[in-house]
Write a protein that holds these residues in place. Structure first.
Motif, PDB file in Angstrom:
ATOM      1  N   LYS A 194       0.845  -1.211   0.000  1.00 39.20           N
ATOM      2  CA  LYS A 194       0.000   0.000   0.000  1.00 39.20           C
ATOM      3  C   LYS A 194       0.877   1.257   0.000  1.00 39.20           C
ATOM      4  CE  LYS A 194      -0.411   0.116   5.016  1.00 39.20           C
ATOM      5  NZ  LYS A 194      -1.174  -0.400   6.135  1.00 39.20           N
TER       6      LYS A 194
ATOM      7  N   ASN B 223      -4.507  -2.082   0.909  1.00 41.09           N
ATOM      8  CA  ASN B 223      -5.587  -1.585   1.782  1.00 41.09           C
ATOM      9  C   ASN B 223      -6.597  -0.701   1.081  1.00 41.09           C
ATOM     10  OD1 ASN B 223      -3.440  -2.213   3.611  1.00 41.09           O
ATOM     11  ND2 ASN B 223      -4.674  -1.194   5.178  1.00 41.09           N
TER      12      ASN B 223
ATOM     13  N   SER C  11       5.460  -5.524  10.706  1.00 42.36           N
ATOM     14  CA  SER C  11       6.906  -5.277  10.789  1.00 42.36           C
ATOM     15  C   SER C  11       7.422  -5.317  12.228  1.00 42.36           C
ATOM     16  CB  SER C  11       7.238  -3.919  10.177  1.00 42.36           C
ATOM     17  OG  SER C  11       6.968  -3.928   8.796  1.00 42.36           O
TER      18      SER C  11
ATOM     19  N   ARG D 174       2.211  -9.997   7.637  1.00 43.56           N
ATOM     20  CA  ARG D 174       1.915  -8.933   6.661  1.00 43.56           C
ATOM     21  C   ARG D 174       2.915  -7.800   6.880  1.00 43.56           C
ATOM     22  NH1 ARG D 174      -2.683  -9.652   9.779  1.00 43.56           N
ATOM     23  NH2 ARG D 174      -2.264  -7.576  10.578  1.00 43.56           N
TER      24      ARG D 174
ATOM     25  N   GLY E 135       4.935  -4.447   5.656  1.00 45.13           N
ATOM     26  CA  GLY E 135       5.025  -3.280   4.779  1.00 45.13           C
ATOM     27  C   GLY E 135       6.318  -2.523   4.999  1.00 45.13           C
ATOM     28  N   THR E 136       6.371  -1.759   6.084  1.00 47.74           N
ATOM     29  CA  THR E 136       7.496  -0.869   6.382  1.00 47.74           C
ATOM     30  C   THR E 136       8.860  -1.562   6.301  1.00 47.74           C
ATOM     31  OG1 THR E 136       5.986   0.229   7.891  1.00 47.74           O
ATOM     32  CG2 THR E 136       8.295   0.844   8.043  1.00 47.74           C
TER      33      THR E 136
ATOM     34  N   ARG F 255       5.856   4.915   4.985  1.00 48.07           N
ATOM     35  CA  ARG F 255       4.889   5.444   4.022  1.00 48.07           C
ATOM     36  C   ARG F 255       4.591   6.901   4.315  1.00 48.07           C
ATOM     37  NH1 ARG F 255       3.253   0.232   5.462  1.00 48.07           N
ATOM     38  NH2 ARG F 255       2.260   1.061   7.316  1.00 48.07           N
TER      39      ARG F 255
HETATM   40  C1  LIG Z   1      -0.303  -1.432   6.720  1.00 46.63           C
HETATM   41  C2  LIG Z   1      -0.700  -2.763   7.198  1.00 46.63           C
HETATM   42  C3  LIG Z   1       0.256  -3.760   7.438  1.00 46.63           C
HETATM   43  C4  LIG Z   1       1.749  -3.543   7.304  1.00 46.63           C
HETATM   44  O1  LIG Z   1       2.219  -2.846   8.415  1.00 46.63           O
HETATM   45  P1  LIG Z   1       3.774  -2.507   8.602  1.00 46.63           P
HETATM   46  O2  LIG Z   1       3.852  -2.061  10.017  1.00 46.63           O
HETATM   47  O3  LIG Z   1       4.104  -1.431   7.634  1.00 46.63           O
HETATM   48  O4  LIG Z   1       4.539  -3.748   8.364  1.00 46.63           O
HETATM   49  C5  LIG Z   1      -0.202  -5.022   7.825  1.00 46.63           C
HETATM   50  N1  LIG Z   1      -1.519  -5.275   7.982  1.00 46.63           N
HETATM   51  C6  LIG Z   1      -2.466  -4.350   7.761  1.00 46.63           C
HETATM   52  C7  LIG Z   1      -3.889  -4.700   7.954  1.00 46.63           C
HETATM   53  C8  LIG Z   1      -2.083  -3.059   7.385  1.00 46.63           C
HETATM   54  O5  LIG Z   1      -3.032  -2.131   7.199  1.00 46.63           O
END
Ligand SMILES: *Cc1c(COP(=O)(O)O)cnc(C)c1O
Length: 227
Positions: free
Chosen positions: A34, A55, A200, A215, A217-218, A224
């Motif tokens: 995202k 998302n 993360s 899951r 992301g960071t 972000r």
């Molecule tokens: C953004 C998000 C993540 C990823 O989170 P990070 O802390 O960036 O790894 C995981 N799950 C959901 C539901 C998110 O909205």
């Protein structure tokens, strides 16, 4: 570097699973892309990453359309608003954020019968936190029963985003409780195989508690500009 970050995360998964004597193959790494670009995603694809989480529905659909025929799997992990569910049913392979019978019925109705069923997870709200979506534990069994009977959905398990606690021990108790709820549900629905837990900052503790999907992301794509 995105490639190095992914290798680093795979290493963290390996270390965490060794610690609790689990098979690292039991833990899927979902890259949460995202607010990140197609170029970023391509860097991840180069090192073998093939499943991505989004998302925001418009943004997700755009990326899916630009990256067709690469064998990627797309997970919708944001809140499913009723006016957006049609796009989730049309474009995504998974929806991790089922929170009500209504939401499940809508996705089931909107998923074309000619397609593979939409893989779904029920999002649980473990401590009934007001700021988070997800179903309470009291309502879980009714919703699970309902979802398991819908022909165009395939019930795969649970997703949770627990709040941070002030100690490792208190955090672990919450994660173990979620894992227990998952295992109990598995006794009723032996085909469910996915506990989506851990991001993360908490992936290790989630894996130790029994997560089968983190899951991230960071830690892969960097911070972000928006939440
Ligand atoms: C953004 C998000 C993540 C990823 O989170 P990070 O802390 O960036 O790894 C995981 N799950 C959901 C539901 C998110 O909205």
């Amino acid at each position: 570097m995105i490639k190095d970050n992914i290798k680093n995360i795979r290493q963290r998964i390996l270390v965490a699973t060794e610690k609790c004597k689990r098979d690292p193959k039991e833990v899927t790494l979902l890259a949460v892309s995202k607010a990140k670009t197609i170029t970023d995603i391509k860097h991840a694809i180069v090192v073998g990453q093939d499943c991505f989480g989004e998302n925001y529905i418009q943004e997700g659909v755009e990326k899916i359309q630009l990256l067709l025929n690469l064998g990627l799997t797309w997970h919708f992990i944001g809140p499913v608003q009723s006016n957006k569910s049609r796009l989730v049913a049309k474009y995504f392979d998974w929806c991790q954020s089922i929170h009500s019978v209504k939401c499940a019925d809508r996705l089931n109705y909107q998923r074309e019968t000619s397609r593979k069923p939409l893989n779904v997870l029920i999002q649980i709200n473990i401590n009934n936190e007001k700021t988070k979506s997800g179903v309470s534990l009291e309502k879980l069994s009714v919703l699970a029963q309902h979802v398991s009977e819908l022909p165009n959905l395939r019930f795969r398990g649970l997703m949770a985003i627990p709040a941070l606690k002030d100690s490792y021990h208190r955090q672990l108790i919450v994660y173990q409780k979620i894992s227990e709820v998952f295992q109990n549900l598995q006794d009723t629905y032996p085909s469910i195989d996915t506990l989506s837990l851990g991001m993360s900052h908490d992936m290790e503790i989630a894996i130790i508690a029994g997560s089968t999907m983190v899951r991230i992301g960071t830690a892969i794509f960097g911070t972000r500009g928006r939440a």
